[in-house]
Design a protein around this motif. Structure first.
Motif, PDB file in Angstrom:
ATOM      1  N   ASN A  11      -3.935  12.160  -3.729  1.00 21.83           N
ATOM      2  CA  ASN A  11      -4.351  12.867  -2.358  1.00 21.83           C
ATOM      3  C   ASN A  11      -5.028  11.218  -1.962  1.00 21.83           C
ATOM      4  O   ASN A  11      -5.614  11.479  -1.332  1.00 21.83           O
ATOM      5  N   GLY A  12      -4.583   9.650  -2.236  1.00 19.60           N
ATOM      6  CA  GLY A  12      -5.190   9.287  -1.709  1.00 19.60           C
ATOM      7  C   GLY A  12      -4.000   7.480  -1.233  1.00 19.60           C
ATOM      8  O   GLY A  12      -2.387   7.962  -1.348  1.00 19.60           O
ATOM      9  N   MET A  13      -4.936   6.070  -1.826  1.00 24.66           N
ATOM     10  CA  MET A  13      -3.783   4.920  -1.394  1.00 24.66           C
ATOM     11  C   MET A  13      -4.142   4.202  -2.903  1.00 24.66           C
ATOM     12  O   MET A  13      -5.448   4.468  -2.861  1.00 24.66           O
ATOM     13  N   VAL A  14      -3.471   3.765  -3.223  1.00 25.54           N
ATOM     14  CA  VAL A  14      -2.906   2.720  -3.376  1.00 25.54           C
ATOM     15  C   VAL A  14      -2.941   1.208  -3.195  1.00 25.54           C
ATOM     16  O   VAL A  14      -1.801   1.604  -2.307  1.00 25.54           O
ATOM     17  N   LEU A  15      -3.914   0.184  -3.145  1.00 28.66           N
ATOM     18  CA  LEU A  15      -3.027  -1.236  -3.125  1.00 28.66           C
ATOM     19  C   LEU A  15      -2.247  -1.644  -4.535  1.00 28.66           C
ATOM     20  O   LEU A  15      -2.464  -1.114  -5.810  1.00 28.66           O
ATOM     21  N   MET A  16      -1.133  -1.716  -4.470  1.00 23.93           N
ATOM     22  CA  MET A  16      -0.195  -2.243  -5.985  1.00 23.93           C
ATOM     23  C   MET A  16       0.344  -3.972  -6.116  1.00 23.93           C
ATOM     24  O   MET A  16       0.845  -4.186  -5.004  1.00 23.93           O
ATOM     25  N   SER A  17       0.601  -4.450  -6.742  1.00 20.53           N
ATOM     26  CA  SER A  17       0.702  -5.565  -6.895  1.00 20.53           C
ATOM     27  C   SER A  17       2.736  -5.638  -7.429  1.00 20.53           C
ATOM     28  O   SER A  17       3.001  -4.740  -7.421  1.00 20.53           O
ATOM     29  N   ALA A  18       2.667  -6.772  -7.436  1.00 20.66           N
ATOM     30  CA  ALA A  18       4.441  -6.856  -7.647  1.00 20.66           C
ATOM     31  C   ALA A  18       4.882  -6.063  -8.950  1.00 20.66           C
ATOM     32  O   ALA A  18       5.530  -6.455  -9.071  1.00 20.66           O
ATOM     33  N   ASP A  19       3.710  -6.860  -9.907  1.00 19.92           N
ATOM     34  CA  ASP A  19       4.302  -5.967 -11.233  1.00 19.92           C
ATOM     35  C   ASP A  19       3.582  -5.651 -11.800  1.00 19.92           C
ATOM     36  O   ASP A  19       3.756  -4.586 -13.032  1.00 19.92           O
ATOM     37  N   GLN A  43       0.549  -3.478 -10.946  1.00 17.96           N
ATOM     38  CA  GLN A  43      -0.893  -2.428 -11.513  1.00 17.96           C
ATOM     39  C   GLN A  43      -1.071  -2.324 -10.056  1.00 17.96           C
ATOM     40  O   GLN A  43      -0.773  -2.666  -8.936  1.00 17.96           O
ATOM     41  N   ALA A  44      -1.671  -1.311  -9.972  1.00 21.62           N
ATOM     42  CA  ALA A  44      -2.359  -0.879  -8.747  1.00 21.62           C
ATOM     43  C   ALA A  44      -4.649  -0.683  -9.110  1.00 21.62           C
ATOM     44  O   ALA A  44      -4.978  -0.225  -9.821  1.00 21.62           O
ATOM     45  N   MET A  45      -5.001  -0.504  -7.728  1.00 23.78           N
ATOM     46  CA  MET A  45      -5.692   0.222  -8.185  1.00 23.78           C
ATOM     47  C   MET A  45      -5.881   0.571  -6.026  1.00 23.78           C
ATOM     48  O   MET A  45      -5.686   0.913  -5.609  1.00 23.78           O
ATOM     49  N   LYS A  46      -6.920   1.156  -6.528  1.00 25.73           N
ATOM     50  CA  LYS A  46      -7.225   2.119  -5.037  1.00 25.73           C
ATOM     51  C   LYS A  46      -7.274   2.167  -4.092  1.00 25.73           C
ATOM     52  O   LYS A  46      -8.545   0.772  -3.937  1.00 25.73           O
ATOM     53  N   ALA A  47      -7.561   2.335  -2.761  1.00 30.41           N
ATOM     54  CA  ALA A  47      -7.486   1.233  -1.930  1.00 30.41           C
ATOM     55  C   ALA A  47      -9.046   1.472  -1.543  1.00 30.41           C
ATOM     56  O   ALA A  47      -9.998  -0.134  -0.607  1.00 30.41           O
ATOM     57  N   SER A  48      -9.470   2.819  -1.961  1.00 26.58           N
ATOM     58  CA  SER A  48     -11.085   2.873  -1.193  1.00 26.58           C
ATOM     59  C   SER A  48     -11.868   1.725  -2.183  1.00 26.58           C
ATOM     60  O   SER A  48     -12.964   1.981  -1.328  1.00 26.58           O
ATOM     61  N   GLN A  49     -11.309   1.064  -3.604  1.00 22.63           N
ATOM     62  CA  GLN A  49     -11.831   0.148  -4.166  1.00 22.63           C
ATOM     63  C   GLN A  49     -12.257  -0.660  -3.549  1.00 22.63           C
ATOM     64  O   GLN A  49     -13.095  -2.062  -4.072  1.00 22.63           O
ATOM     65  N   LEU A  50     -11.110  -1.650  -2.557  1.00 26.06           N
ATOM     66  CA  LEU A  50     -11.438  -2.958  -1.950  1.00 26.06           C
ATOM     67  C   LEU A  50     -12.896  -2.389  -0.729  1.00 26.06           C
ATOM     68  O   LEU A  50     -13.523  -2.712  -1.082  1.00 26.06           O
ATOM     69  N   ASP A  51     -12.815  -1.742  -0.081  1.00 26.81           N
ATOM     70  CA  ASP A  51     -13.869  -1.038   0.511  1.00 26.81           C
ATOM     71  C   ASP A  51     -13.484   0.275   1.252  1.00 26.81           C
ATOM     72  O   ASP A  51     -12.801   0.944   1.390  1.00 26.81           O
ATOM     73  N   ARG A  52     -14.643   1.112   1.205  1.00 33.57           N
ATOM     74  CA  ARG A  52     -14.708   2.151   1.879  1.00 33.57           C
ATOM     75  C   ARG A  52     -14.491   2.762   3.340  1.00 33.57           C
ATOM     76  O   ARG A  52     -13.433   3.890   3.544  1.00 33.57           O
ATOM     77  N   SER A  53     -13.527   1.932   4.194  1.00 33.90           N
ATOM     78  CA  SER A  53     -13.200   1.904   5.528  1.00 33.90           C
ATOM     79  C   SER A  53     -11.779   1.712   5.127  1.00 33.90           C
ATOM     80  O   SER A  53     -11.026   2.291   6.270  1.00 33.90           O
ATOM     81  N   CYS A  54     -11.180   1.453   3.659  1.00 35.68           N
ATOM     82  CA  CYS A  54     -10.044   1.611   3.236  1.00 35.68           C
ATOM     83  C   CYS A  54      -9.692   2.802   2.782  1.00 35.68           C
ATOM     84  O   CYS A  54      -8.606   2.869   2.141  1.00 35.68           O
ATOM     85  N   SER A  55     -10.469   3.970   2.618  1.00 35.59           N
ATOM     86  CA  SER A  55      -9.356   5.130   1.760  1.00 35.59           C
ATOM     87  C   SER A  55      -8.086   5.915   3.244  1.00 35.59           C
ATOM     88  O   SER A  55      -8.117   5.332   4.582  1.00 35.59           O
ATOM     89  N   ILE A  99       1.069  -1.487   0.061  1.00 33.01           N
ATOM     90  CA  ILE A  99       0.046   0.037   0.169  1.00 33.01           C
ATOM     91  C   ILE A  99       0.957   1.203   0.079  1.00 33.01           C
ATOM     92  O   ILE A  99       1.879   1.465   0.538  1.00 33.01           O
ATOM     93  N   LYS A 100       0.562   2.265  -1.330  1.00 36.75           N
ATOM     94  CA  LYS A 100       1.854   3.127  -1.608  1.00 36.75           C
ATOM     95  C   LYS A 100       0.811   5.269  -1.196  1.00 36.75           C
ATOM     96  O   LYS A 100      -0.687   4.642  -1.440  1.00 36.75           O
TER      97      LYS A 100
END
Length: 368
Positions: free
Chosen positions: A232-240, A242-254, A227-228
């Protein structure tokens, strides 16, 4: 419409000329240039004026030698069917609206639309340095600006509605992001986001038990996720990468909610990194895999992985075919007729996914 800023990669020089030539040439395999134009350059407005226009733009940029990032690269992706509704004048008007909203109406820029088998999209490369004042413009909270213009243009031109990440309750939180959809369409491989959503509940449960940032990092490391901070937000990243917004996993992860629980963001401490990585083996980490799997897949996938492992031994044309699973299958189809079964299966699945996403969006909106 989905409008996405393509950020400058760390360690890669800002090369506006190369980007301008890329837009004009549509260099990706299976891609071709549809329309092209130039704005605010004395050199001209057409593709034949590009060489002089790029020299003109570089002359302005050289007057700001201390600025490392002087390019704003915007990609606007359209939904299937939108291309037939838009003339060149319409496309230029849409580009002008983005330029105006971002503060680049008077800045030099080149724009072009590309066509390929997967989507119709527009590239716009803005020179962030104003040609007269030499002021460098960097839009604040541009994701909100881009979403607002996209919704306005969809309404004005009767285009398919494609809600962005800033549209709050109007967006289904479990729907794949445009970046994940594009990854799957271009590679025929399962995206990082699709993989993570399989484990959504247990990841959220693990994060719910975490008491600080180090414990949160360890929970995510068990799935090979980092997680990085980004913008103005945070993203979850894979080893290769790819990234997705942390809030896309759940609103509690914003970012706001996580920092409210754990305090200001802290990176994973090095002395804990090894113990965290050991846990990865106990969970299913993200690995490249075909989007479609049937009895014809196993042998071909093993062959594909073997070829990628020994990439240096292949001629340059084969290296291009090994770029991803989709390109490999298309190249292999010339020699193995059974490969066509997989190609058709992937194409059919993507059509089904698109249809289900559209139906899901309609149902989701009905309950708003």
């Amino acid at each position: 419409m989905i409008a996405t800023k393509i950020g400058k990669k760390s360690g890669v020089p800002d090369n506006y000329t190369r980007l301008g030539e890329y837009i004009a040439a549509a260099q990706e395999k299976g891609e071709k240039l549809h329309q092209f134009w130039i704005r605010n350059c004395d050199a001209g407005t057409n593709i034949e004026d590009l060489d002089l226009a790029l020299l003109e733009i570089e002359a302005v940029r050289r007057q700001k030698p201390d600025i490392a990032d002087k390019t704003y690269h915007l990609v606007v992706s359209f939904r299937p069917g939108d291309q037939d509704k838009l003339t060149k004048d319409d496309l230029m008007a849409i580009e002008a609206e983005y330029a105006k909203a971002l503060g680049y109406a008077d800045h030099q820029h080149v724009a072009g639309t590309h066509i390929n088998t997967d989507n119709f999209h527009m590239h716009i490369a803005f020179n962030k340095v104003h040609p007269e004042t030499l002021k460098v413009i960097t839009p604040h909270r541009d994701f909100n600006i881009l979403a607002k213009v996209s919704r306005e243009m969809e309404k004005k031109y009767g285009l398919a509605i494609d809600p962005g990440m800033t549209d709050g309750k109007k967006r289904d939180p479990n729907k794949l992001s445009p970046a994940a959809r594009d990854y799957e369409a271009h590679t025929w491989q399962e995206s990082f986001q699709r993989h993570i959503l399989k484990y959504q509940e247990e990841i959220i449960e693990g994060l719910g038990k975490a008491k600080n940032w180090q414990e949160a990092h360890q929970v995510l490391a068990a799935y090979d996720i980092s997680i990085k901070l980004r913008g103005n937000g945070m993203v979850l990243m894979s080893a290769d990468g790819q990234a997705m917004k942390a809030s896309q996993l759940d609103r509690s992860c914003s970012k706001n909610k996580l920092e409210k629980r754990f305090g200001v963001f802290k990176t994973l401490q090095r002395d804990r990194q090894r113990s965290s990585l050991k846990q990865v083996q106990s969970k299913r980490s993200y690995k490249a895999r075909p989007l479609v799997w049937n009895r014809n897949s196993t042998a071909l996938w093993k062959h594909y992985i073997r070829c990628k492992t020994h990439l240096s031994q292949h001629p340059s044309m084969m290296k291009r075919a090994l770029k991803n699973w989709k390109m490999f299958l298309l190249a292999e189809a010339e020699q193995d007729p059974l490969t066509m079964i997989l190609i058709i299966a992937h194409q059919d699945l993507l059509k089904i996914i698109q249809f289900k996403n559209e139906q899901k969006e309609i149902e989701f909106r009905k309950h708003q």
